[in-house]
Each structure stands twice: as structure tokens, then as C-alpha cells.
Design a protein around this motif. Sequence first.
Motif, PDB file in Angstrom:
ATOM      1  N   ALA A 193       0.823  -1.201   0.000  1.00  0.00           N
ATOM      2  CA  ALA A 193       0.000   0.000   0.000  1.00  0.00           C
ATOM      3  C   ALA A 193       0.861   1.256   0.000  1.00  0.00           C
ATOM      4  O   ALA A 193       0.553   2.239  -0.706  1.00  0.00           O
ATOM      5  N   VAL A 194       1.950   1.252   0.768  1.00  0.00           N
ATOM      6  CA  VAL A 194       2.850   2.407   0.805  1.00  0.00           C
ATOM      7  C   VAL A 194       3.517   2.619  -0.551  1.00  0.00           C
ATOM      8  O   VAL A 194       3.616   3.756  -1.053  1.00  0.00           O
ATOM      9  N   ALA A 195       3.970   1.529  -1.176  1.00  0.00           N
ATOM     10  CA  ALA A 195       4.599   1.635  -2.500  1.00  0.00           C
ATOM     11  C   ALA A 195       3.617   2.177  -3.531  1.00  0.00           C
ATOM     12  O   ALA A 195       3.968   3.042  -4.352  1.00  0.00           O
ATOM     13  N   ALA A 196       2.367   1.687  -3.490  1.00  0.00           N
ATOM     14  CA  ALA A 196       1.347   2.166  -4.421  1.00  0.00           C
ATOM     15  C   ALA A 196       1.063   3.653  -4.212  1.00  0.00           C
ATOM     16  O   ALA A 196       0.918   4.418  -5.174  1.00  0.00           O
ATOM     17  N   LEU A 197       0.993   4.069  -2.941  1.00  0.00           N
ATOM     18  CA  LEU A 197       0.729   5.482  -2.637  1.00  0.00           C
ATOM     19  C   LEU A 197       1.863   6.370  -3.123  1.00  0.00           C
ATOM     20  O   LEU A 197       1.624   7.451  -3.691  1.00  0.00           O
ATOM     21  N   LEU A 198       3.113   5.937  -2.915  1.00  0.00           N
ATOM     22  CA  LEU A 198       4.258   6.719  -3.378  1.00  0.00           C
ATOM     23  C   LEU A 198       4.250   6.867  -4.899  1.00  0.00           C
ATOM     24  O   LEU A 198       4.511   7.956  -5.435  1.00  0.00           O
ATOM     25  N   LEU A 199       3.962   5.766  -5.600  1.00  0.00           N
ATOM     26  CA  LEU A 199       3.887   5.838  -7.071  1.00  0.00           C
ATOM     27  C   LEU A 199       2.770   6.759  -7.523  1.00  0.00           C
ATOM     28  O   LEU A 199       2.941   7.558  -8.460  1.00  0.00           O
ATOM     29  N   LEU A 200       1.616   6.664  -6.854  1.00  0.00           N
ATOM     30  CA  LEU A 200       0.478   7.490  -7.232  1.00  0.00           C
ATOM     31  C   LEU A 200       0.761   8.969  -7.003  1.00  0.00           C
ATOM     32  O   LEU A 200       0.482   9.814  -7.869  1.00  0.00           O
ATOM     33  N   VAL A 201       1.332   9.300  -5.854  1.00  0.00           N
ATOM     34  CA  VAL A 201       1.615  10.704  -5.527  1.00  0.00           C
ATOM     35  C   VAL A 201       2.693  11.269  -6.452  1.00  0.00           C
ATOM     36  O   VAL A 201       2.544  12.369  -7.010  1.00  0.00           O
ATOM     37  N   SER A 202       3.794  10.521  -6.637  1.00  0.00           N
ATOM     38  CA  SER A 202       4.863  11.008  -7.517  1.00  0.00           C
ATOM     39  C   SER A 202       4.391  11.115  -8.962  1.00  0.00           C
ATOM     40  O   SER A 202       4.715  12.079  -9.668  1.00  0.00           O
ATOM     41  N   GLY A 203       3.602  10.133  -9.413  1.00  0.00           N
ATOM     42  CA  GLY A 203       3.080  10.180 -10.775  1.00  0.00           C
ATOM     43  C   GLY A 203       2.136  11.343 -10.985  1.00  0.00           C
ATOM     44  O   GLY A 203       2.182  12.023 -12.026  1.00  0.00           O
ATOM     45  N   THR A 204       1.276  11.611  -9.998  1.00  0.00           N
ATOM     46  CA  THR A 204       0.357  12.746 -10.108  1.00  0.00           C
ATOM     47  C   THR A 204       1.121  14.065 -10.153  1.00  0.00           C
ATOM     48  O   THR A 204       0.775  14.983 -10.899  1.00  0.00           O
ATOM     49  N   GLY A 205       2.205  14.153  -9.340  1.00  0.00           N
ATOM     50  CA  GLY A 205       3.036  15.363  -9.364  1.00  0.00           C
ATOM     51  C   GLY A 205       3.682  15.581 -10.722  1.00  0.00           C
ATOM     52  O   GLY A 205       3.704  16.709 -11.249  1.00  0.00           O
ATOM     53  N   LEU A 206       4.223  14.504 -11.314  1.00  0.00           N
ATOM     54  CA  LEU A 206       4.824  14.620 -12.645  1.00  0.00           C
ATOM     55  C   LEU A 206       3.781  14.956 -13.707  1.00  0.00           C
ATOM     56  O   LEU A 206       4.056  15.714 -14.655  1.00  0.00           O
ATOM     57  N   LEU A 207       2.582  14.404 -13.557  1.00  0.00           N
ATOM     58  CA  LEU A 207       1.512  14.701 -14.502  1.00  0.00           C
ATOM     59  C   LEU A 207       1.174  16.196 -14.472  1.00  0.00           C
ATOM     60  O   LEU A 207       1.032  16.841 -15.522  1.00  0.00           O
ATOM     61  N   ALA A 208       1.049  16.750 -13.259  1.00  0.00           N
ATOM     62  CA  ALA A 208       0.762  18.186 -13.118  1.00  0.00           C
ATOM     63  C   ALA A 208       1.919  19.025 -13.655  1.00  0.00           C
ATOM     64  O   ALA A 208       1.705  20.055 -14.318  1.00  0.00           O
ATOM     65  N   ALA A 209       3.164  18.590 -13.382  1.00  0.00           N
ATOM     66  CA  ALA A 209       4.323  19.330 -13.878  1.00  0.00           C
ATOM     67  C   ALA A 209       4.379  19.314 -15.405  1.00  0.00           C
ATOM     68  O   ALA A 209       4.726  20.323 -16.035  1.00  0.00           O
ATOM     69  N   GLY A 210       4.030  18.171 -16.000  1.00  0.00           N
ATOM     70  CA  GLY A 210       4.015  18.088 -17.460  1.00  0.00           C
ATOM     71  C   GLY A 210       2.983  19.006 -18.077  1.00  0.00           C
ATOM     72  O   GLY A 210       3.228  19.642 -19.113  1.00  0.00           O
ATOM     73  N   ILE A 211       1.810  19.103 -17.450  1.00  0.00           N
ATOM     74  CA  ILE A 211       0.765  20.006 -17.952  1.00  0.00           C
ATOM     75  C   ILE A 211       1.233  21.460 -17.862  1.00  0.00           C
ATOM     76  O   ILE A 211       1.049  22.257 -18.791  1.00  0.00           O
ATOM     77  N   ALA A 212       1.866  21.814 -16.728  1.00  0.00           N
ATOM     78  CA  ALA A 212       2.369  23.176 -16.562  1.00  0.00           C
ATOM     79  C   ALA A 212       3.482  23.486 -17.561  1.00  0.00           C
ATOM     80  O   ALA A 212       3.510  24.565 -18.179  1.00  0.00           O
TER      81      ALA A 212
END
Length: 462
Positions: A193-212
Motif C-alpha cells: 500500500a505504501v509503495a502504491a501510494l508513493l507511485l500514485l503521488v509522484s506520478g500525479t506530481g509529474l503529470l501536473a508538472a508536465g501540464i504546466a
Amino acid sequence: MGASVLVATISSAFGVILIAATELIAAILRADPYVGDSGTLALVLSFLTYLLLGVAVYVAAIVTANTFATVVAGRTRRIALLRLIGASARSQRAEVARHGLAVGAIGAVLGLVGGTVVAAAGAELTVQQLGLDGVVYQLVRPEMLVPPVIVVLTTWAAAWVGSRRVLAVTPLQALGGSVETSHEVVARRTGRAVAALLLLVSGTGLLAAGIALGLWDPRGVIVAFFGGLLSFTGIVLGSTRLMPPLLRLVGRLFGRSATARLAAENALRYPERSSRMSIGVVMGVTLVTMFAVAVESAKVLFAASAGGEVPADFAAILDTFATVMMGLMAVAAVIAGVGLVNLLTIGVVQRRRELGLLRALGFSNGQVRRMVLLEAAHVTITATLTGLVLGIVYGWAGAQSLLGTVPADPTLPREPTFVLPAVPLVPVLVILVATAVLTLVAAVVPTRIATRVAPVEALAEV
């Protein structure tokens, strides 16, 4: 293993057809005096071919791994009995892996033969319909062996991954009826669960950074791509925590009758089983929706940058591209649908004692059928809604990060353009109709098996 063979066959045939189609398209382009031997076009075609093949194999590997994991869960008692008389866990796991290798090999050969036949017929029809008699192309190529080899290796690896639970089976379980991991046991596993959360949070951050970043440079799509890959991997990894509550929530919409409540609670009782059934459909719907929303959002972006409507010819090209890509991604959705039918059927077979007990307590055949149908409906509706949301987010993020600063008219200066997601109505309706059909198809075989369970025979099984 019939459905797993079918999944391997579809994946192998899809890859063979893609490679043959790429060769035909390249031959047509080489014959064009204005295009000629364009190395860039050849590179783009090859990249797109193996990207689509990779998507199909990725979905097939997850479906196959989930299938073998479900089969192993159902064999817990048998494996424990073999352990009791001296068999090692590794020998049992090797046996499952050999089954996976056999399944992959059979499916790969069938896919190679079937894909080659379909590709030959399609190429001949295309040449005749378009009048391309002067086009020279080589249909049978050594590269066509690549998809079958990849399918064999991934199916073998998926069987090995899906059979990892064999290592945890103890001889003492031969005395019990443990089949699936319960909700309480899954809740205690924090590492995944911790690994999944880390991937989800980091991926969401990169997704937002890519849009910006896409508001200033089209290369923002690269950052967004890795963000989407990481975040979706996190969702897949954490599906045992994410999907069961969603399935239970959707289940409440079917009322408070005994059959509806049992169907809803089954999703939470065994989260691994329910997440295996739903995550493949989530992937298929996400991929199809993503391309539809990406193209629709691209048209809105171009219209906003041009200060008006997108030219009709350009819009038609985008629509054609979207249709082709959604058709290709539909193969992944078909693979996921086959996996759902197979897992639901295996689940019913493994729950013979449970169904027999319900029959002994007074459930009629009609009630048992409705319960299995509602379980299939829970999975398909929840997975479809989740896939639609994810597809809208990823499709819009891809278009926005790539075209957020690209004007429709090349002569105009680049300026940041931001739009909200554009969702095309027709593809969404097609997905919803396909969901309804999948629900009915997925429930046909399991409901037939469930109603054939005689209470006395089921309760007498050991």
C-alpha cells in the motif's frame, strides 16, 4: 486454461497483424513520389507498432497473472496436501510456471498462424480496393516472430508471478478450506500500500508538472507521460485497497435485498479476487477513453489558439486518427473482457460449497443467478466508471501538455493555451453499451454453472 490460451492468441495475432500492416503502410509511402524513403516516417511507424504491441502484451500479462493467481488460490488445499506428503513449494510453483509456458506457446503459435492469415487477407483486400497494384511489399518477415516470442515469455513470467502464493501455502492448510486472502489480511499488508501510494503521488506530481511545462514547451508531454505511467502503476499496485470499496459503493445502488447485499459484500470479503476481476477492465476502458478525449481536447485547443473553429479537413484527420487508435486499443479491452469472464467463471467454480450452502438455506435458482449477475454488474460498472475518469484525466493531460503552446496556424506566435477536458459523447456511449454487453456475456457461463450446483453434492465436497 482455455481463456488464457485465447488471451495469448489474441496478443500474438495482434502483434503479427500490426507488423504486417506497418510493412504495407511503409511500402505505400515508399511508392509515393512526394514521401519516398522517409526515415522519420519509418521510425514513427515502428515506434507506434511496438508501443501498441507493448500495451496489448502489458494488459495480457496482468490478465494472465491474475488468472493464475486465482487458480492457485483455488488449489490451496491440494497444494497443501502435496506439501504434507513431501512436495516442496518451489516444485509446485515450477509446475504452475510450466503450465504458463505451455499456455503461452500454444497461444503464440495459434496467434502467429491466425494473424498471418488475417494480415494476408487484409493486405490483399487493401491493395485491390485502393488500386495499389504497383506497390511491392513483403508480407512474411522475420520480425513477425517477435510478438509470439514476447507472448510466450510474458505468459511464462505472468504464471510465475501469479503463482507466488504457492510459497506461502503450509501443510496445515490441508485441514482447512482457505481459498482467498481475506480483507483483514490484506489490510495488514502495508508495504504494498505504501509503495502504491508513493507511485500514485509522484506520478500525479509529474503529470501536473508536465501540464504546466506544456504551456511553454511541447516537450512537457514527456514529463506527463512518465507521470501517467507511474500514477497508473500505483493504481494497479494498490487495486486491492482501491477497488473493493468502490465495488461495495456501487453495489449499494442495487438495493438492500439479500441477493444484492451478498453480491456487494463479496467484493469486500475477498479484495484480491475482486480487484483481479476489475483492474483489467479498468485498463481497457482507460486506454480507449484516453485517445478519444485526447483528440477531442486537441481540437478544442487548436480552436482556442486560432480564435475560432478548427478547419473541417483538419478535424476529419484527427477524428480518423482517433477512430483508428481506439479500434487498436479495443484489442486490449477485448483481452480484459476475456479475463473478466474467465475469472468470474473460476470464482463461481471455486465457490461451490458457498453456493450449495445458500441453496440449502433456501435460495432459489433465480436468486443465485441474480447474485452472480449483480456481481458481474458491480465489476463492469465500477471498472467502467473508474476507467472513464482515468481516461479523461490522462487523455486531457496528454493533449494539454503536448499542444498547450502549439498554435493551429504555424504562422502565429506561440502563446500558452489552457482548456478544460473535452469529452466526446459517441465514444462514451459506445463504451457504456459495451459495458452492458460485457456484463451479460460475463454472467452467462457463471450463472449456468451456479444453478447446476446441487446443495447436497456441494456441501459434501472436501
